[in-house]
Design a protein around this motif. Sequence first.
Motif, short mmCIF file in Angstrom:
data_model
loop_
_atom_site.label_atom_id
_atom_site.label_comp_id
_atom_site.label_asym_id
_atom_site.label_seq_id
_atom_site.Cartn_x
_atom_site.Cartn_y
_atom_site.Cartn_z
N ALA A 183 -2.27 3.05 -1.14
CA ALA A 183 -2.78 2.98 -2.50
C ALA A 183 -4.12 2.25 -2.51
N SER A 184 -5.03 2.71 -3.35
CA SER A 184 -6.35 2.10 -3.46
C SER A 184 -6.22 0.67 -3.97
N PHE A 185 -6.87 -0.26 -3.27
CA PHE A 185 -6.89 -1.65 -3.70
C PHE A 185 -8.14 -2.32 -3.15
N ASN B 157 -8.65 3.40 2.44
CA ASN B 157 -9.15 2.05 2.17
C ASN B 157 -9.86 1.55 3.41
N ARG B 158 -11.03 0.98 3.23
CA ARG B 158 -11.77 0.40 4.35
C ARG B 158 -12.19 -1.01 3.96
N LEU B 159 -11.55 -1.97 4.58
CA LEU B 159 -11.87 -3.37 4.33
C LEU B 159 -12.66 -3.88 5.52
N ILE B 160 -13.87 -4.35 5.25
CA ILE B 160 -14.74 -4.85 6.30
C ILE B 160 -14.85 -6.36 6.13
N ALA C 290 0.80 -1.23 0.00
CA ALA C 290 0.00 0.00 0.00
C ALA C 290 0.83 1.28 0.00
N TYR C 291 2.05 1.19 0.49
CA TYR C 291 2.86 2.40 0.66
C TYR C 291 4.23 2.23 0.00
N PRO C 292 4.84 3.35 -0.39
CA PRO C 292 6.23 3.28 -0.87
C PRO C 292 7.15 2.78 0.25
N PRO C 293 8.21 2.06 -0.11
CA PRO C 293 9.13 1.56 0.92
C PRO C 293 9.68 2.70 1.79
#
Length: 135
Positions: free
Chosen positions: A82-84, A127-130, A53-56
């Motif tokens: 990052a959107s996924f 991002n919200r993953l439920i 999701a993020y740059p190193p």
Amino acid sequence: MEKEIRISNDLNEITVLASFIEEVGEELSLSAETTMNINLALEEAVANIIMYAYPPQEQHTILLKVNSTDKQLIFLLTDKGASFDPTQVEDIDITLPIEERPIGGLGIFLIRSIMNEISYQRIDNENRLIMKKDI
């Protein structure tokens, strides 16, 4: 029950997550197998955020909220990476010989097989993953 934990996007934080899930399992008197499966699914989801999701080398926070009802646990995993949308990923064909399978996708397959319901939203660059698990 309502609990939350904030962890940084560092793979070493997976052990902190595991301890948190153990506490949830103990508070709700879940079986060891159920707790282990929930931990496995959440580890996969969080590891994917940490790795992709993020740059190193950037420091970010990942939030996990847990709510329980009499029959269900609801996990809300929030990050600003990052959107996924993992709900849009096609299931892998586990009947194929291992050498014919594409690399990746097993983590999402695992999450889907453990959780009873998964949904995703992108709101305000978040991002919200439920994930819901019947208990």
